[in-house]
Design an enzyme around this catalytic site. Structure first.
Site, PDB file in Angstrom:
ATOM      1  N   ASP A  78       2.240 -11.169 -46.670  1.00 19.42           N
ATOM      2  CA  ASP A  78       1.279 -10.927 -45.594  1.00 19.42           C
ATOM      3  C   ASP A  78       0.264  -9.848 -45.964  1.00 19.42           C
ATOM      4  O   ASP A  78       0.465  -9.095 -46.915  1.00 19.42           O
ATOM      5  CB  ASP A  78       2.040 -10.456 -44.347  1.00 19.42           C
ATOM      6  CG  ASP A  78       2.393 -11.616 -43.437  1.00 19.42           C
ATOM      7  OD1 ASP A  78       1.947 -12.739 -43.700  1.00 19.42           O
ATOM      8  OD2 ASP A  78       3.125 -11.373 -42.455  1.00 19.42           O
ATOM      9  N   TYR A 134      13.396  -7.850 -52.220  1.00 17.70           N
ATOM     10  CA  TYR A 134      12.395  -7.067 -51.504  1.00 17.70           C
ATOM     11  C   TYR A 134      12.870  -5.627 -51.351  1.00 17.70           C
ATOM     12  O   TYR A 134      14.072  -5.371 -51.169  1.00 17.70           O
ATOM     13  CB  TYR A 134      12.150  -7.632 -50.098  1.00 17.70           C
ATOM     14  CG  TYR A 134      11.239  -8.827 -50.064  1.00 17.70           C
ATOM     15  CD1 TYR A 134       9.860  -8.657 -50.045  1.00 17.70           C
ATOM     16  CD2 TYR A 134      11.751 -10.116 -50.052  1.00 17.70           C
ATOM     17  CE1 TYR A 134       9.017  -9.765 -50.013  1.00 17.70           C
ATOM     18  CE2 TYR A 134      10.903 -11.225 -50.024  1.00 17.70           C
ATOM     19  CZ  TYR A 134       9.542 -11.029 -50.003  1.00 17.70           C
ATOM     20  OH  TYR A 134       8.709 -12.106 -49.971  1.00 17.70           O
TER      21      TYR A 134
END
Lengths: 253, 253
Positions: free
Chosen positions: B55, B113
């Site tokens: 994003d 992540y």
């Protein structure tokens, strides 16, 4: 009742046109004065005094300012009030109420600057505004051998940028160090001195990197002090690597 | 001759409107495709395939893409050529020529992540784009006690943002850790799993921070898997703290 505040601030210099107020520019001084004058309910205009200027793109971990404020706000309240008003690239780290004899510029004993150089063939995206990138081979031992020449009281005329308003160019450097941060692939300089001329640290770092690269003799600083000529030392390392790390004052407040 | 390249990239997500190409937006995909199509001397248009989207504001330390290029350029030449064309907030870390069976999205075994949370009462100017700031008290032991509930194969419907196109919400998380970086005053999460839903990591981090703050029971994840309702878990931690750290592939190329 007017009180004098000593305030320690950190800023990311990337989006500031330097410390000092200039027309139509976003500067550290103008942003802080705008916040203070919104907090001020009198007609008096508040001005701040910094320990010294920093250029566009130069960062501060602990710049010191002072100002006189016409309301009796406790130090912690001033810190919180300012932080709530200031943009996120500027933070108040510490705030004290001090005696009127304290002066952010004239009371300084010394300043400490850090200069971060990032290594590697390509620019690291996360460091582009926070280091200078230097991809050439460096012999750190040569730089280390040059640093004792930096320490001491010298005429730094060869290391002062055009535009300096200093009358004399003699300054004393108490400490000059270099270290390799292998985990982050950086070379980090620190300089502690009684004062620095306009762009002095950045010009010294450029010369030290040339020594490390073998483009300049290890003890060239001794010659540069003698020749007193900026043309012998015309490179300036980028603003993005420079941090004002500490301002030390003569007497405890 | 057309060859397939597997390229590992890092980017500072701050100034990108995310990974995926969108009209009138500066995205990671469009910036790379523009560079490749300038390097390409044929009429063929080059498209890239990423391991997945990130994003706006989300960073990557090692995102992986692949593309087919109609000239025979060695891997190191492609790496250097791309780095010379790309803007400074995007860096090619690694480049390999791979077999046509390699696919950046379909060949993934897992993704790692990292999520950085900065502590302290005020935002650190140097971290405003690179961490999420969380000023409330946190009991790290509570978060640590919750993490075994995160690991395993679960239905993550409570943790998927609106806009997800995933047909099913079952994913497997192999590892979930938290550590305190005291030197930098940060709390750092890592998650390694076979795939993550839209905003899943950021929603999980928001819930874990609530557990650490005492606003949510330690073992609430077990309940959230059952209720399958995003409304039970409606906060999303900011994009600025999230880093795609590693993409692992099934077979060595």
């Amino acid at each position: 009742m007017t009180q004098r505040y000593k305030v320690t601030i950190a800023y990311d210099g990337t989006n500031f046109a330097g410390f000092q107020k200039q027309p139509q520019q976003r500067t550290v001084q103008s942003v802080i004065e705008d916040a203070l004058n919104k907090m001020n309910k009198t007609d008096e205009h508040i001005f701040i005094v910094g320990s010294g200027r920093t250029d566009a793109g130069v960062h501060a971990l602990a710049q010191v300012i002072h100002f006189d404020f016409p309301h009796d706000i406790p130090a912690l309240g001033m810190k919180r009030g300012l932080n709530s008003m200031l943009p996120l690239d500027l933070e108040v780290k510490d705030c004290e109420i001090v005696d009127d004899s304290f002066h952010a510029r004239f009371s300084t004993h010394g300043k400490r600057y850090m200069y971060r150089v990032s290594r590697g063939e390509f620019v690291n995206p996360f460091k582009r505004f926070y280091t200078a990138h230097y991809k050439y081979p460096l012999d750190i031992d040569k730089i280390r051998a040059a640093l004792p020449d930096v320490v001491g009281t010298h005429d730094f005329t060869s290391f002062v940028a055009a535009g300096s308003q200093a009358r004399d160019h003699v300054r004393t450097i108490y400490e000059a160090t270099v270290r390799e941060d292998h985990a982050n692939d950086e070379v980090i300089f620190e300089f502690y001195g009684n004062g620095f001329l306009y762009n002095q640290v950045r010009i010294m770092v450029a010369a030290l990197l040339e020594i490390g690269r073998g483009q300049r003799p290890v003890h060239d600083f001794l010659r540069l002090y003698e020749v007193k000529n900026r043309k012998e030392c015309y490179r300036t390392a980028p603003a993005s690597g420079l941090y004002l790390k500490e301002v030390v004052y003569n007497q405890p407040q």
